[in-house]
Scaffold this active site. Structure first.
Site, short mmCIF file in Angstrom:
data_model
loop_
_atom_site.label_atom_id
_atom_site.label_comp_id
_atom_site.label_asym_id
_atom_site.label_seq_id
_atom_site.Cartn_x
_atom_site.Cartn_y
_atom_site.Cartn_z
N VAL A 120 -40.36 -25.57 -17.14
CA VAL A 120 -40.77 -25.17 -15.79
C VAL A 120 -40.57 -26.30 -14.79
CG1 VAL A 120 -42.47 -23.49 -16.60
CG2 VAL A 120 -43.17 -25.87 -16.22
N HIS A 229 -22.00 -36.50 -16.61
CA HIS A 229 -23.24 -36.42 -17.40
C HIS A 229 -23.37 -35.11 -18.17
CE1 HIS A 229 -24.48 -34.21 -13.86
NE2 HIS A 229 -24.50 -35.29 -13.12
N HIS A 231 -22.47 -31.84 -17.39
CA HIS A 231 -22.76 -30.56 -16.74
C HIS A 231 -21.52 -29.88 -16.16
CE1 HIS A 231 -26.95 -31.27 -17.36
NE2 HIS A 231 -26.98 -32.33 -16.59
N HIS A 233 -19.11 -31.15 -14.24
CA HIS A 233 -18.54 -31.70 -13.02
C HIS A 233 -18.67 -33.22 -13.02
CE1 HIS A 233 -22.86 -31.02 -12.05
NE2 HIS A 233 -22.74 -32.21 -11.49
N ARG A 235 -19.67 -36.59 -10.83
CA ARG A 235 -20.53 -36.95 -9.70
C ARG A 235 -20.32 -38.41 -9.36
NH1 ARG A 235 -25.20 -39.12 -7.85
NH2 ARG A 235 -26.85 -37.84 -6.94
#
Length: 279
Positions: A120, A229, A231, A233, A235
């Site tokens: 969450v 990292h 994901h 893509h 950065r």
């Protein structure tokens, strides 16, 4: 380290639907339903999957004794103490409550959380940029439930991010193999924690090596560190912000970046200087 906010910082489930969260009143946290008591006892055992338990706690209705004049007190295990601007809290909370008035939307929302959310907890920076899109009345998120849920879920790492699910940003380059996005600093009235300088992300358009995209990214990002990292893509990070990362984070990023380059040998010429700078 990325600052986190919780879904329970905004809304809390009750028997009659969702209501605003009241994090300030801690005295009423002693009142629990039978199911909440069982979840709390299970949560105390560190051997259990606490992320999965936090999701169950969020989806468990709170009893009326936890109600205050401002909302409902969330369980202490699933709230954060992150200092959040009132503008950010109000915008996201009102959007969620308005969306969840519809029973069908509520059912899809809960199915999405239970099946896709790893926790969450969300990135405060990602959620702030999501709120910037909500602020824009012309944004497609206000008109399309599916796109809005995907963008919201991306803040919680519930789905693999794409350039369509990113928060407020600008497309600054488009090549035959990738799209490059520019992320400017989050305004103070949405920002949680320290301000971040402008950075960029490269999203490949296919499984091919984005050579032209990397050259374009290098041109727009200037002397920034490139990292991968895991994901999907690439950065960039301004060098002065590397000082805010822990040694553990730096080692993990370096390992993933080198693995990425081993599978994309043509990109070594473009980005190897950034990886070597971490030696």
């Amino acid at each position: 380290m990325t600052q986190s906010v919780s879904l329970s910082d905004f809304i809390v489930k009750t028997e009659d639907g969702y209501m605003p969260s009241d994090r300030e009143c801690i005295a009423l946290d002693r009142y629990l339903s039978k199911e909440q008591k069982e979840l709390r006892e299970t949560f105390k055992d560190g051997k259990n999957d606490r992320a999965a338990l936090r999701i169950k706690m969020f989806l468990c209705p709170s009893p009326s004794r936890r109600f205050t004049q401002h909302g409902v007190v969330p369980m202490r295990e699933i709230k954060t103490n992150t200092d959040m601007p009132s503008t950010l809290w109000t915008l996201v909370t009102d959007w969620l409550l308005n969306l969840l008035q519809d029973e069908e939307n509520q059912e899809m929302f809960e199915d999405f959380i239970s099946s896709k959310f790893p926790d969450v907890l969300a990135s405060a920076d990602k959620l702030a940029r999501f709120a910037q899109r909500l602020e824009d009345r012309k944004d497609v998120l206000r008109k399309n439930f599916g796109k809005a849920m995907n963008a919201f879920g991306a803040c919680f790492w519930a789905i693999k991010p794409t350039f369509a699910t990113e928060g407020k940003c600008n497309v600054v380059r488009a090549s035959d193999d990738s799209i490059i996005l520019e992320f400017q600093p989050v305004p103070e009235y949405f920002r949680c924690g320290k301000s971040k300088a402008t950075f960029y992300k490269l999203y490949p358009l296919s499984d091919e090596q984005p050579v032209n995209g990397m050259l374009a990214l290098k041109a727009v990002a200037g002397n920034q560190f490139f990292m991968y990292h895991g994901h999907g893509h690439i950065r960039t990070v301004p060098y002065h912000e590397l000082l805010t990362l822990s040694n553990h984070s730096l080692v993990k990023i370096k390992k993933r970046s080198k693995t990425f380059l081993n599978h994309h040998s043509q990109l070594n010429v473009v980005v190897n200087f950034s990886i070597c700078s971490m030696e």
